[in-house]
Write a protein that holds these residues in place. Structure first.
Motif, PDB file in Angstrom:
ATOM      1  N   TYR A  49      -0.756  -5.352  39.135  1.00 31.41           N
ATOM      2  CA  TYR A  49       0.035  -4.493  38.244  1.00 31.41           C
ATOM      3  C   TYR A  49       0.152  -3.057  38.772  1.00 31.41           C
ATOM      4  O   TYR A  49       1.259  -2.511  38.839  1.00 31.41           O
ATOM      5  CB  TYR A  49      -0.559  -4.485  36.834  1.00 31.41           C
ATOM      6  CG  TYR A  49       0.090  -3.472  35.940  1.00 31.41           C
ATOM      7  CD1 TYR A  49       1.354  -3.691  35.417  1.00 31.41           C
ATOM      8  CD2 TYR A  49      -0.532  -2.260  35.650  1.00 31.41           C
ATOM      9  CE1 TYR A  49       1.979  -2.745  34.620  1.00 31.41           C
ATOM     10  CE2 TYR A  49       0.073  -1.312  34.847  1.00 31.41           C
ATOM     11  CZ  TYR A  49       1.328  -1.559  34.338  1.00 31.41           C
ATOM     12  OH  TYR A  49       1.934  -0.614  33.561  1.00 31.41           O
ATOM     13  N   GLU A  90       3.665  -1.101  40.009  1.00 34.33           N
ATOM     14  CA  GLU A  90       4.205   0.126  39.426  1.00 34.33           C
ATOM     15  C   GLU A  90       4.464   1.186  40.495  1.00 34.33           C
ATOM     16  O   GLU A  90       5.473   1.893  40.438  1.00 34.33           O
ATOM     17  CB  GLU A  90       3.260   0.653  38.347  1.00 34.33           C
ATOM     18  CG  GLU A  90       3.185  -0.249  37.116  1.00 34.33           C
ATOM     19  CD  GLU A  90       4.526  -0.412  36.421  1.00 34.33           C
ATOM     20  OE1 GLU A  90       5.174   0.602  36.112  1.00 34.33           O
ATOM     21  OE2 GLU A  90       4.938  -1.570  36.192  1.00 34.33           O
ATOM     22  N   ASP A 143      12.248  -5.287  36.798  1.00 28.57           N
ATOM     23  CA  ASP A 143      10.818  -5.556  36.622  1.00 28.57           C
ATOM     24  C   ASP A 143      10.649  -6.820  35.787  1.00 28.57           C
ATOM     25  O   ASP A 143      11.037  -6.873  34.631  1.00 28.57           O
ATOM     26  CB  ASP A 143      10.157  -4.361  35.937  1.00 28.57           C
ATOM     27  CG  ASP A 143       8.643  -4.463  35.886  1.00 28.57           C
ATOM     28  OD1 ASP A 143       8.103  -5.587  35.999  1.00 28.57           O
ATOM     29  OD2 ASP A 143       8.003  -3.415  35.726  1.00 28.57           O
ATOM     30  N   GLY A 199       7.681  -8.183  35.088  1.00 32.22           N
ATOM     31  CA  GLY A 199       6.373  -8.186  34.446  1.00 32.22           C
ATOM     32  C   GLY A 199       5.266  -8.355  35.472  1.00 32.22           C
ATOM     33  O   GLY A 199       5.516  -8.512  36.636  1.00 32.22           O
ATOM     34  N   THR A 200       4.122  -8.308  35.047  1.00 27.04           N
ATOM     35  CA  THR A 200       3.489  -8.100  33.779  1.00 27.04           C
ATOM     36  C   THR A 200       3.582  -6.633  33.385  1.00 27.04           C
ATOM     37  O   THR A 200       3.885  -5.790  34.226  1.00 27.04           O
ATOM     38  CB  THR A 200       2.031  -8.614  33.794  1.00 27.04           C
ATOM     39  OG1 THR A 200       1.476  -8.567  32.516  1.00 27.04           O
ATOM     40  CG2 THR A 200       1.184  -7.844  34.757  1.00 27.04           C
ATOM     41  N   GLU A 201       3.289  -6.361  32.143  1.00 25.56           N
ATOM     42  CA  GLU A 201       3.443  -5.003  31.619  1.00 25.56           C
ATOM     43  C   GLU A 201       2.140  -4.226  31.529  1.00 25.56           C
ATOM     44  O   GLU A 201       2.129  -3.098  31.045  1.00 25.56           O
ATOM     45  CB  GLU A 201       4.112  -5.064  30.245  1.00 25.56           C
ATOM     46  CG  GLU A 201       5.487  -5.732  30.268  1.00 25.56           C
ATOM     47  CD  GLU A 201       6.456  -5.073  31.226  1.00 25.56           C
ATOM     48  OE1 GLU A 201       6.455  -3.838  31.357  1.00 25.56           O
ATOM     49  OE2 GLU A 201       7.218  -5.807  31.889  1.00 25.56           O
ATOM     50  N   SER A 202       1.031  -4.824  31.962  1.00 31.37           N
ATOM     51  CA  SER A 202      -0.259  -4.126  31.912  1.00 31.37           C
ATOM     52  C   SER A 202      -1.242  -4.804  32.864  1.00 31.37           C
ATOM     53  O   SER A 202      -0.930  -5.832  33.465  1.00 31.37           O
ATOM     54  CB  SER A 202      -0.830  -4.159  30.490  1.00 31.37           C
ATOM     55  OG  SER A 202      -1.323  -5.449  30.187  1.00 31.37           O
ATOM     56  N   TYR A 225       4.929 -14.863  36.321  1.00 27.56           N
ATOM     57  CA  TYR A 225       5.638 -13.699  36.867  1.00 27.56           C
ATOM     58  C   TYR A 225       6.175 -13.977  38.267  1.00 27.56           C
ATOM     59  O   TYR A 225       7.239 -13.473  38.637  1.00 27.56           O
ATOM     60  CB  TYR A 225       4.728 -12.480  36.814  1.00 27.56           C
ATOM     61  CG  TYR A 225       4.280 -12.243  35.403  1.00 27.56           C
ATOM     62  CD1 TYR A 225       5.160 -11.737  34.464  1.00 27.56           C
ATOM     63  CD2 TYR A 225       3.010 -12.624  34.980  1.00 27.56           C
ATOM     64  CE1 TYR A 225       4.779 -11.582  33.137  1.00 27.56           C
ATOM     65  CE2 TYR A 225       2.620 -12.466  33.658  1.00 27.56           C
ATOM     66  CZ  TYR A 225       3.519 -11.949  32.744  1.00 27.56           C
ATOM     67  OH  TYR A 225       3.140 -11.810  31.434  1.00 27.56           O
TER      68      TYR A 225
END
Length: 90
Positions: free
Chosen positions: A13, A17, A32, A34-37, A46
């Motif tokens: 992750y 980013e 994007d 994902g994932t978001e975290s 993903y």
């Protein structure tokens, strides 16, 4: 500029980013997936979503990131018109 899909599991992750920010700064259009975290998740979800964008020609390229890189490469390579390889150095 290129249309690029990018996806990662929780282990990738933070790198996702950083890469996404650089690509956007360079003028690329980034999708994007994902994932978001950094919370624990299943990497195949993903990797598949990202590679599917390339397979269906919705993006020109894709970047998949996980802890080892192997799992994402295997998932991505299962889709038609996608060839993924593990990269560890610039």
């Amino acid at each position: 500029m290129a249309k690029i899909s990018i996806g990662a599991d929780h282990g990738g992750y933070n790198l996702k980013e950083k890469i996404k920010a650089v690509l956007i700064k360079e003028g690329h259009k980034v999708k994007d997936m994902g994932t978001e975290s950094a919370a624990s998740c299943d990497y195949p979800v993903y990797g598949y979503k990202t590679a599917l964008m390339v397979s269906k020609k919705k993006t020109q390229k894709g970047i998949v990131i996980c802890k080892s890189g192997i799992g994402m490469s295997i998932v991505a390579n299962k889709l038609p018109n996608v060839r993924a390889g593990l990269c560890r150095t610039v």
